[in-house]
Design a protein around this motif. Structure first.
Motif, mmCIF file in Angstrom:
data_model
loop_
_atom_site.group_PDB
_atom_site.id
_atom_site.type_symbol
_atom_site.label_atom_id
_atom_site.label_comp_id
_atom_site.label_asym_id
_atom_site.label_seq_id
_atom_site.Cartn_x
_atom_site.Cartn_y
_atom_site.Cartn_z
ATOM 1 N N THR A 227 0.850 -1.171 0.000
ATOM 2 C CA THR A 227 0.000 0.000 0.000
ATOM 3 C C THR A 227 0.890 1.228 0.000
ATOM 4 O O THR A 227 1.805 1.341 0.832
ATOM 5 C CB THR A 227 -0.970 0.029 1.195
ATOM 6 N N ARG A 228 0.662 2.103 -0.978
ATOM 7 C CA ARG A 228 1.519 3.282 -1.159
ATOM 8 C C ARG A 228 2.987 2.882 -1.169
ATOM 9 O O ARG A 228 3.842 3.499 -0.556
ATOM 10 C CB ARG A 228 1.263 4.327 -0.078
ATOM 11 N N ARG A 229 3.294 1.769 -1.844
ATOM 12 C CA ARG A 229 4.646 1.224 -2.045
ATOM 13 C C ARG A 229 5.250 0.596 -0.784
ATOM 14 O O ARG A 229 6.388 0.153 -0.796
ATOM 15 C CB ARG A 229 5.605 2.309 -2.580
ATOM 16 N N GLU A 230 4.486 0.561 0.325
ATOM 17 C CA GLU A 230 4.992 -0.073 1.538
ATOM 18 C C GLU A 230 4.509 -1.519 1.588
ATOM 19 O O GLU A 230 3.350 -1.810 1.304
ATOM 20 C CB GLU A 230 4.504 0.676 2.789
ATOM 21 N N VAL A 231 5.423 -2.428 1.960
ATOM 22 C CA VAL A 231 5.090 -3.846 2.021
ATOM 23 C C VAL A 231 4.163 -4.112 3.200
ATOM 24 O O VAL A 231 4.366 -3.607 4.309
ATOM 25 C CB VAL A 231 6.366 -4.698 2.157
ATOM 26 N N LEU A 232 3.112 -4.888 2.946
ATOM 27 C CA LEU A 232 2.181 -5.286 3.997
ATOM 28 C C LEU A 232 2.494 -6.709 4.440
ATOM 29 O O LEU A 232 2.694 -7.597 3.612
ATOM 30 C CB LEU A 232 0.743 -5.224 3.490
ATOM 31 N N ASN A 233 2.515 -6.928 5.713
ATOM 32 C CA ASN A 233 2.803 -8.268 6.239
ATOM 33 C C ASN A 233 1.505 -8.909 6.732
ATOM 34 O O ASN A 233 1.307 -9.129 7.915
ATOM 35 C CB ASN A 233 3.817 -8.176 7.387
ATOM 36 N N HIS A 234 0.596 -9.180 5.794
ATOM 37 C CA HIS A 234 -0.651 -9.806 6.213
ATOM 38 C C HIS A 234 -0.628 -11.297 5.881
ATOM 39 O O HIS A 234 0.153 -11.758 5.062
ATOM 40 C CB HIS A 234 -1.861 -9.134 5.574
ATOM 41 N N ASN A 235 -1.507 -11.998 6.542
ATOM 42 C CA ASN A 235 -1.632 -13.437 6.329
ATOM 43 C C ASN A 235 -2.805 -13.693 5.383
ATOM 44 O O ASN A 235 -3.966 -13.601 5.761
ATOM 45 C CB ASN A 235 -1.872 -14.140 7.682
ATOM 46 N N SER A 236 -2.472 -14.006 4.130
ATOM 47 C CA SER A 236 -3.519 -14.160 3.121
ATOM 48 C C SER A 236 -4.488 -15.276 3.462
ATOM 49 O O SER A 236 -5.694 -15.169 3.222
ATOM 50 C CB SER A 236 -2.896 -14.419 1.744
ATOM 51 N N SER A 237 -3.988 -16.365 4.037
ATOM 52 C CA SER A 237 -4.864 -17.498 4.332
ATOM 53 C C SER A 237 -5.875 -17.153 5.415
ATOM 54 O O SER A 237 -6.966 -17.730 5.458
ATOM 55 C CB SER A 237 -4.025 -18.703 4.764
ATOM 56 N N THR A 238 -5.532 -16.192 6.276
ATOM 57 C CA THR A 238 -6.457 -15.761 7.325
ATOM 58 C C THR A 238 -7.455 -14.746 6.797
ATOM 59 O O THR A 238 -8.662 -14.836 7.046
ATOM 60 C CB THR A 238 -5.689 -15.152 8.508
ATOM 61 N N LEU A 239 -6.950 -13.761 6.034
ATOM 62 C CA LEU A 239 -7.813 -12.705 5.510
ATOM 63 C C LEU A 239 -8.662 -13.168 4.337
ATOM 64 O O LEU A 239 -9.765 -12.662 4.119
ATOM 65 C CB LEU A 239 -6.962 -11.505 5.082
ATOM 66 N N PHE A 240 -8.142 -14.116 3.571
ATOM 67 C CA PHE A 240 -8.849 -14.590 2.382
ATOM 68 C C PHE A 240 -8.964 -16.110 2.419
ATOM 69 O O PHE A 240 -8.375 -16.814 1.604
ATOM 70 C CB PHE A 240 -8.119 -14.135 1.114
ATOM 71 N N PRO A 241 -9.722 -16.636 3.385
ATOM 72 C CA PRO A 241 -9.822 -18.092 3.527
ATOM 73 C C PRO A 241 -10.640 -18.732 2.409
ATOM 74 O O PRO A 241 -11.511 -18.096 1.818
ATOM 75 C CB PRO A 241 -10.532 -18.246 4.881
ATOM 76 N N ASP A 242 -10.329 -19.990 2.134
ATOM 77 C CA ASP A 242 -11.104 -20.790 1.191
ATOM 78 C C ASP A 242 -11.259 -20.104 -0.169
ATOM 79 O O ASP A 242 -12.350 -19.980 -0.706
ATOM 80 C CB ASP A 242 -12.483 -21.101 1.779
ATOM 81 N N THR A 243 -10.140 -19.630 -0.693
ATOM 82 C CA THR A 243 -10.144 -19.004 -2.014
ATOM 83 C C THR A 243 -9.291 -19.808 -2.983
ATOM 84 O O THR A 243 -8.369 -20.519 -2.581
ATOM 85 C CB THR A 243 -9.585 -17.572 -1.969
ATOM 86 N N THR A 244 -9.617 -19.680 -4.255
ATOM 87 C CA THR A 244 -8.728 -20.170 -5.299
ATOM 88 C C THR A 244 -7.742 -19.058 -5.599
ATOM 89 O O THR A 244 -8.147 -17.923 -5.858
ATOM 90 C CB THR A 244 -9.512 -20.519 -6.577
#
Length: 332
Positions: A227-244
């Motif tokens: 975001t605004r060129r800053e790296v985000l350290n989020h957990n995709s599996s938690t924020l976007f569960p059960d996705t392809t």
């Protein structure tokens, strides 16, 4: 003028009046003194793809009438509402012919069987060739509703197939900084105003994460981990569960064919499976709202963040697709 037929029939939904409709009607009038035009009512198209997007009867009738009057055919047609594929064929003994496309032939054979039982003369079947779009596929109302083509048969997907990478020139960047849809201050407001059954596409990490945190995860999320060129350290599996999950390459300031293809595939997969899709971009996703709008079905909602202004909400109407296509035309 001598016509082959005195009284003919054409039937259809006539949704999103397009070149195929024009060809069907023009052919009928070239050969018939008078044409009865049956326009489907709601009962007849309840099972069509994206039936909820079909225009109301009044709008569809107006499109037909406007075309006929523009072509000096007033006085040679009659419009009737039809509840089923028989229409008025079992009531009107004086019909001579019916003009159809190949897909309707089986229905007309059934119509002639029933006319024979009533001792009506069978309708002569005139098959009108399909009109093809620039992707060599049939132009249809269904494909327009699905967001694949416009009414002239121009494929949105083909816009992204002419080269591997489309670059936004420096002198055009200001045009892309203007929101391409209405602005909202809070995501809760966006969620509360979402149309029922809309496909929701989120472009950008913050909007996608916020939707997920508020319990309305986007159906297709496009993120790049920044975001605004800053790296985000989020957990995709938690924020976007059960996705392809898909991966695509899209350098800053560009739209790549690779990213556009992945976006279209993800949308198509969601349409058929209703499983949420996640696209992780290597590079930058900032400009990918453009293919998201152009490649999605009508009535889709695309949201993205506009720095310092709020959340941009774009509904994919035919008009908005044209606007966004004009923006894409600024790329090189």
């Amino acid at each position: 003028m001598n016509y082959r037929y005195g009284r003919s029939l054409v039937g259809g939904t006539f949704d999103r009046f397009h070149l195929g409709h024009q060809k069907l009607l023009t052919t009928a009038f070239e050969q018939s003194e008078k044409v009865i035009i049956g326009i489907a009512t709601d009962e007849l198209f309840a099972n069509k793809t994206f039936a909820g997007l079909i225009e109301d009867f009044k709008s569809r009738k107006k499109s037909v009438v406007d075309f006929l009057e523009k072509n000096d055919l007033a006085g040679r047609f009659e419009i009737v509402p039809i509840l089923d594929f028989y229409g008025t064929t079992l009531e009107d003994a004086n019909l001579d012919a019916i003009f159809i496309t190949e897909s309707n032939k089986e229905n007309v054979l059934k119509i002639n069987e029933e006319r024979q039982k009533k001792e009506f003369k069978p309708l002569e079947i005139v098959i009108v060739p399909y009109v093809l779009g620039n992707d060599k596929e049939i132009i249809s109302s269904e494909r327009i509703r699905k967001g694949e083509i416009d009414r002239e048969g121009n494929s949105y997907q083909k816009l992204f197939e002419t080269q591997d990478k489309f670059v936004l020139p420096e002198d055009k960047r200001e045009d892309l900084r203007r929101p391409i849809g209405p602005l909202e201050a809070e995501m809760k407001i966006v969620i509360s105003n979402l149309p029922q059954n809309t496909i929701l596409i989120a472009v950008g990490d913050i909007v996608a994460e916020t939707l997920s945190e508020l319990g309305r995860m986007a159906d297709v999320s496009i993120i790049d981990g920044r975001t605004r060129r800053e790296v985000l350290n989020h957990n995709s599996s938690t924020l976007f569960p059960d996705t392809t999950t898909y991966e695509a390459s899209n350098p800053a300031g560009t739209i790549t064919k690779n990213a556009a293809v992945i976006i279209r595939n993800a949308i198509a997969t969601y349409e058929t499976t209703h499983k949420r899709q996640l696209i992780v971009i290597t590079g930058e996703e900032d400009l990918l709202a453009i293919p998201a709008v152009l490649l999605s079905p009508l009535d889709t909602t695309v949201v993205y963040g506009q720095f310092g202004q709020g959340i941009v909400v774009v509904k994919t109407t035919e008009q908005n697709k044209k606007r966004v296509q004009n923006l894409f035309g600024k790329f090189q």
